[in-house]
Design a protein around this motif. Structure first.
Motif, PDB file in Angstrom:
ATOM      1  N   HIS A 111       0.825  -1.216   0.000  1.00 29.64           N
ATOM      2  CA  HIS A 111       0.000   0.000   0.000  1.00 29.64           C
ATOM      3  C   HIS A 111       0.867   1.277   0.000  1.00 29.64           C
ATOM      4  O   HIS A 111       0.538   2.269  -0.661  1.00 29.64           O
ATOM      5  CB  HIS A 111      -0.890  -0.050   1.234  1.00 29.64           C
ATOM      6  N   HIS A 115       1.061   4.660  -2.455  1.00 27.25           N
ATOM      7  CA  HIS A 115       1.033   6.098  -2.105  1.00 27.25           C
ATOM      8  C   HIS A 115       2.230   6.828  -2.740  1.00 27.25           C
ATOM      9  O   HIS A 115       2.074   7.910  -3.298  1.00 27.25           O
ATOM     10  CB  HIS A 115       1.052   6.294  -0.589  1.00 27.25           C
ATOM     11  N   SER A 136      -0.528   9.597   6.223  1.00 31.20           N
ATOM     12  CA  SER A 136      -1.923   9.158   6.131  1.00 31.20           C
ATOM     13  C   SER A 136      -2.434   8.804   7.515  1.00 31.20           C
ATOM     14  O   SER A 136      -1.793   9.102   8.528  1.00 31.20           O
ATOM     15  CB  SER A 136      -2.014   7.964   5.186  1.00 31.20           C
ATOM     16  N   ASP A 306      -6.771   6.991  -0.144  1.00 23.54           N
ATOM     17  CA  ASP A 306      -6.655   5.626  -0.672  1.00 23.54           C
ATOM     18  C   ASP A 306      -7.437   5.466  -1.970  1.00 23.54           C
ATOM     19  O   ASP A 306      -8.597   5.895  -2.062  1.00 23.54           O
ATOM     20  CB  ASP A 306      -7.171   4.634   0.379  1.00 23.54           C
TER      21      ASP A 306
HETATM   22 ZN    ZN Z   1      -3.365   4.876   2.553  1.00 18.80          ZN
END
Ligand code: ZN
Ligand code: KG4
Length: 344
Positions: A111, A115, A136, A306
């Motif tokens: 993940h 980003h 985040s 996201d």
């Molecule tokens: Zn995230």
């Protein structure tokens, strides 16, 4: 190469279709804010249930908005971590099913790499190398990015993430969930120099962060402020508290990002993740960069929070490197970006 990217790591069900890691054909996000709002934060069980309900329509919508069929895809990229295990499992098993029945290659994505690479969804991406600040709800880290797939962690939070601090302060202020947008809005009417909340710069040679002390300081201030509310001499408003808190977070983030910039000598600083939507943070980082004659890059807000498109972009580069996975690949709740290869 047309890649479908799927992300269900937290409270957004998202899917996007991207060509060659750059051109976004679609980016569909189903937010769960209404479900979690009454609880003042993300409830993992509810997140999994909502992902299960929404994953199929979200993926279908992403293909239809892209104007393609499943068999037009060259690959499927899916987030396997870090994140909430139950939430990640929904995306991974759906992606595995699609890949298996349609005979499409599958690649597992970190993940955080999504980003970092979200900036490549924009028109004018930075040249390598650059420094990336990812901020985040779950992460606050600084990377030296040498190339696709080459990330050196320079610092990270030792306790709360920056977004988590926004969310917690919003909760104690009665501003609800999610907190970042609410705090930013409230801060717009306040004075950012009214209260001097702590800045955890820590030792001079550290690029690590700590936001839990700030959160406690705001909570203590707020308690006293509430007790004294209504007294004639009280001049501080909730907006002043929000603005002063926001300024403290922004000061630390800008200071550390620019320190990483000067240590590495790179000419570009990228900021990504949900907190990178914050306008005060964008403004202050832009000013600091201008003073040093370097460039800053921010993805547009829909690519900061996201989304599936950033996972498709990261997946594209994994496919280029031949990093695919078979059906045995599993989720990882903790998943440092320099972990052993996923396909092992
Ligand atoms: Zn995230
Ligand atoms: O990247 P993201 O969508 O999800 C995670 O990977 O965590 O980031 C969500 C976080 C939340 O903590 C939210 O409060 C924060 O980003 N956020 C903001 C703003 N918009 C979202 N924080 C500060 N200012 C904002 N405008």
């Amino acid at each position: 190469m047309i890649i479908l990217g799927i992300d269900t790591s937290c409270d957004d069900t998202s899917a996007g279709v991207v060509v060659d890691g750059r051109a976004v054909l679609s980016n569909v996000v189903h937010s769960q804010v209404e479900v979690h709002h009454p609880h003042g934060g993300v409830v993992p069980e509810l997140a999994s249930r909502e992902h299960t309900r929404n994953i199929m329509p979200v993926v279908k919508e992403s293909l239809s908005r892209a104007g393609i069929q499943l068999n037009d895809l060259d690959g499927i990229a899916v987030t396997v971590g870090p994140g909430l295990v139950g939430a990640l499992l929904v995306g991974l098993y759906y992606a595995k099913g699609l890949a298996y029945v349609s005979n499409i290659p599958l690649t597992p994505v970190n993940h955080l790499e999504g980003h970092i690479l979200s900036i490549f969804l924009e028109e004018d991406p930075p040249p390598f190398p650059f420094v990336a600040l990812t901020v985040s709800g779950g992460h606050t880290s600084i990377y030296h990015v040498e190339g696709f797939g080459r990330y050196v962690l320079m610092g990270q939070t030792l306790d709360d993430a920056a977004g988590e601090a926004f969310d917690k302060v919003a909760k104690i202020s009665g501003l609800g969930y999610p907190g970042g947008v609410a705090i930013e809005r409230m801060a717009g009417n306040g004075a950012c120099d009214k209260i001097l909340f702590p800045r955890a710069y820590m030792e001079k040679d550290s690029l690590d962060f700590s936001f839990s002390g700030l959160k406690t300081a705001v909570a203590q201030y707020m308690k006293k402020w509430r007790e004294e509310r209504g007294k004639d001499n009280q001049e501080t408003t909730l907006a002043d508290i929000a603005a002063s808190f926001q300024e403290s977070v922004v000061d630390v983030l800008v200071h550390k990002a620019m320190t990483a910039r000067s240590w590495t000598g790179v000419r570009s600083v990228v900021m990504a993740g949900g907190v990178a939507c914050n306008r005060r943070l964008r403004e202050r980082l832009s000013l600091a960069a201008a003073e040093e004659g370097v460039r800053v890059y921010f993805p547009r807000p829909e690519y900061c929070t996201d989304n599936g498109a950033m996972i498709a972009a990261a997946g594209y580069h994994r496919f280029l490197r031949g990093e695919t996975a078979d059906m045995s690949v599993d989720v990882r709740s903790k998943f440092p970006i320099d972990s052993p290869p996923l396909e092992d």
